[in-house]
Write an enzyme that holds these catalytic residues in place. Structure first.
Site, PDB file in Angstrom:
ATOM      1  N   HIS A 159      -4.499 -40.787 -33.689  1.00 28.27           N
ATOM      2  CA  HIS A 159      -5.730 -39.675 -34.116  1.00 28.27           C
ATOM      3  C   HIS A 159      -5.238 -38.504 -33.486  1.00 28.27           C
ATOM      4  O   HIS A 159      -5.483 -36.783 -34.061  1.00 28.27           O
ATOM      5  CB  HIS A 159      -6.809 -39.658 -34.118  1.00 28.27           C
ATOM      6  CG  HIS A 159      -7.221 -40.482 -35.634  1.00 28.27           C
ATOM      7  ND1 HIS A 159      -8.597 -41.550 -35.154  1.00 28.27           N
ATOM      8  CD2 HIS A 159      -6.872 -41.361 -36.288  1.00 28.27           C
ATOM      9  CE1 HIS A 159      -8.673 -42.469 -36.466  1.00 28.27           C
ATOM     10  NE2 HIS A 159      -7.278 -41.826 -37.156  1.00 28.27           N
ATOM     11  N   LYS A 177     -13.723 -40.965 -36.977  1.00 32.21           N
ATOM     12  CA  LYS A 177     -14.200 -41.784 -36.073  1.00 32.21           C
ATOM     13  C   LYS A 177     -12.572 -43.175 -35.995  1.00 32.21           C
ATOM     14  O   LYS A 177     -12.492 -43.640 -36.689  1.00 32.21           O
ATOM     15  CB  LYS A 177     -15.100 -42.185 -36.179  1.00 32.21           C
ATOM     16  CG  LYS A 177     -15.653 -42.293 -37.264  1.00 32.21           C
ATOM     17  CD  LYS A 177     -15.580 -43.540 -37.499  1.00 32.21           C
ATOM     18  CE  LYS A 177     -15.548 -45.327 -37.035  1.00 32.21           C
ATOM     19  NZ  LYS A 177     -14.633 -45.958 -37.523  1.00 32.21           N
TER      20      LYS A 177
END
Length: 328
Positions: free
Chosen positions: A77, A95
């Site tokens: 990420h 997330k």
């Protein structure tokens, strides 16, 4: 219309976020990228998306997109959020956006130097369910809040699933421990100062599969447990001296039940039920993100909030290695 490129053909994108973008009023998917161009083309065709790329770099260099949605494995990420920002694209990243709070500093720097928006995709903060809980707490509907209780569990022992692979950022706390934390912080506007925790790991995978957590917010306490190897359950309860609020399926209403908030008074003699038949939290998320990316005033999940949420998860891991409290 904000033009999204999808960085990978991951399941959450295919099943939840891409349909939400295509259904939204102010954004659209114009490109899909995969390291396998055939997979990118297949997903693009499924959603009538015009462009398919055989590499992430190729899509980021394209002028066919304004923003990227990143549903890659957690361990990737930070890297790809920075690369997207440096390519001048706004970033909506799944997330957790990072595995350590300190890693988010590089994202803040990339956001600021490129003057783009980077936001962690906590869809719950855009849901009318959680906006209602926040409003009820703010108006004193349950009096003084003393305790928040939560649970989030499912069962998954698939060795090929990224949630069970440490190198990809797997584990229960990164995947679902973030939800009781973000929703409590979102609805109360408070931050925890210390935590206690115990955590169990899978002997084969090495990932954390169960955590029991106690977090001290000063004025109230949050206690929750999460597990990737228990029967499926979700619940959040906010308990005050004049009543309590129960959120029936707080995180994934489509899989866990109705989108419903129940407010019960002090003596249990009266309840009010607030139902949300079509909350569409993913659509609300991408529409809010798109407005913010266009410079409109909009409440979104900031990277500064992401730092605070990840600090709690980091502290839970540390607390699990000791007895007693660990400072956040």
């Amino acid at each position: 219309m904000l033009r999204f490129g999808i960085l990978s053909t991951a399941k959450i994108g295919r099943e939840l976020v891409v349909p939400a973008i295509q259904d939204a009023e102010n954004c659209v998917v114009t490109a899909v990228a995969s390291r396998d161009k055939a997979r990118a083309r297949a997903m693009a065709d499924r959603f009538s998306v015009p462009h398919a790329f055989g590499s992430y770099e190729e899509m980021l260099a394209s002028d066919t997109i304004d923003a990227v949605y990143i549903p890659l494995p957690t361990s990737q990420h930070v890297e790809w959020s920075i690369k997207a920002a440096d390519a001048g694209k706004h970033v909506l990243c799944e997330k957790p956006i990072a595995l350590k709070a300190g890693e988010i500093d590089a994202l803040i720097a990339a956001r600021d130097r490129n003057k783009v928006l980077i936001s962690e995709a906590y869809m719950v903060t855009y849901s009318p369910v959680w906006r209602k809980v926040r409003a009820l707490l703010a108006e004193g509907a349950i009096g003084r809040l003393r305790h928040v209780q939560g649970a989030f569990t499912y069962f998954n022992r698939d060795p090929g699933n990224m949630r069970n692979v440490p190198e990809l950022g797997g584990g229960g706390l990164p995947d679902i421990g973030v939800y009781p934390t973000i929703t409590t912080r979102f609805t109360t506007g408070k931050e925890p100062v210390r935590v206690q925790a115990s955590t169990d790991r899978d002997p084969d995978f090495g990932t954390d599969i169960y955590s029991s957590v106690r977090a001290d917010f000063g004025d109230f306490e949050l206690s929750f447990y999460i597990s990737t190897q228990l029967a499926q359950r979700q619940i959040m309860v906010f308990h005050g001296d004049k009543g309590f609020i129960e959120v029936k399926s707080p995180f994934n209403a489509d899989r866990y039940g109705v989108e419903e908030v129940e407010l019960t008074n002090q003596n249990h003699g009266e309840s009010q039920i607030f139902r949300f038949q079509d909350a569409r939290q993913y659509r609300r998320e991408v529409e809010a993100f798109s407005r913010a990316a266009r410079g409109e005033k909009e409440e979104i999940v900031t990277l500064e909030s992401s730092v605070n949420n990840q600090k709690v998860i980091d502290a839970i891991y540390r607390a699990s290695e000791k007895d007693g409290w660990e400072a956040v």
